[in-house]
Design an enzyme around this catalytic site. Sequence first.
Site, short mmCIF file in Angstrom:
data_model
loop_
_atom_site.label_atom_id
_atom_site.label_comp_id
_atom_site.label_asym_id
_atom_site.label_seq_id
_atom_site.Cartn_x
_atom_site.Cartn_y
_atom_site.Cartn_z
N ASP A 74 15.02 -8.72 1.61
CA ASP A 74 15.65 -9.39 2.75
C ASP A 74 15.63 -8.47 3.96
O ASP A 74 16.07 -8.85 5.03
CB ASP A 74 17.10 -9.74 2.42
N LYS B 100 20.57 1.29 1.38
CA LYS B 100 19.35 1.03 0.63
C LYS B 100 18.39 2.21 0.67
O LYS B 100 17.52 2.34 -0.20
CB LYS B 100 18.66 -0.22 1.18
#
Length: 398
Positions: free
Chosen positions: A129, A81
């Site tokens: 998340d 990410k």
Amino acid sequence: MPYTIFDDARLTHFAAQPTPGDAATRVITPADFDRAMTEITCWEGYAPTPLVSLPQLADDLSLNEVLYKNESPRFGLGSFKALGGAYAALRVLQRQISAALGRDVTMEDIRTGALATEAAKITLVSATDGNHGRSLAWGCQRFGAPCRIYIHAEVSEARAEAMRALGAEVIRIAGDYDASVALARDEAAAHGWFVVSDTSWPGYTDPPRDVMAGYGVMTRECCDAMDRPPTHVFLQGGVGGLAASVAAGLVQYWGADAPSVVVVEPELAACLIESARQGRATTVQIESETIMAGLSCGEPSGMAWDILSELARDYLTIPDTLIGPTIRRLARPIGIDPAIEAGESGVAGLAGLIAAARQAPLRAALGLKPTSRVLLIGSEGVTDPDIFAALMRERADG
């Protein structure tokens, strides 16, 4: 290692009929990938992450080769990410500062601090998340922009604290991931902030495209490290951004020789397999949270679905019970396989591969053979040490 739990696991398989089209080069163009590659590879701390061969596992599964892209060292953030959120943040700042100044500014202008005063006036927000928010917070810290991150009830406090440590203001809500996305959008609209999301919706496409373009750095590293294309790639689901980006990048690099794409999702959050069944992007209701926190998404990204609907041939769902044994297999390897510490969302593709390769009907349906070469994206390392320790303490049943 006993594989009984994989042999007995109940997986759901859906064989899709991909529709021919140009999404692999239209949704994320070669220029999008090239721009991200040029920018990210000049960031301080950049280094390609390892593409690791697991020969003993390949032998156990009667496959020619299993290749695992280990994203745990990525920029010290423990996840792929890092490539997406921070890059998309930089692109949002570039667009907004250019508009404010009435002239084009470069990403280098922002990255080097030449426009720090302007960047400090632009607040960036997102729901997460864990890993996307951490990347966004890290990028905002580097580029000098304020950051607000919205998390849902099941995001661990360790992941929340990691984002606070990077300077983000973290807002926890009582609902699920999709509710946190909605709140981030609503509050950004009310206050004039800018959403940096890894999922798209009608009228909102630039940041998700930039996120997926950033992920392309990882795919390019994989391809450059291989002397021939893999036959299969098993990719985690979630909103679909990772799977779509990797699938598109593989097609752009290998053309007609690109591998067969298998999308793997938690059975508790299976919006992509349902989209495949329905033939359109479809939202599902999440009744219980999966241990694979980064994949607990009920609504697919529209842009990602455009790509997957044309490229993904197979969809699998897996139970949470496979995650602990998969993590332990990597951390306590057999034979000459290297030891790898991985997070619960990062091993979903590998868990799906092990179970599918050992169950004869699924093995045949996916075309897995002794000559198959399989690529896996180990998308996160140990981003929550407490969860990792708990999974490592579980009984060795797989």
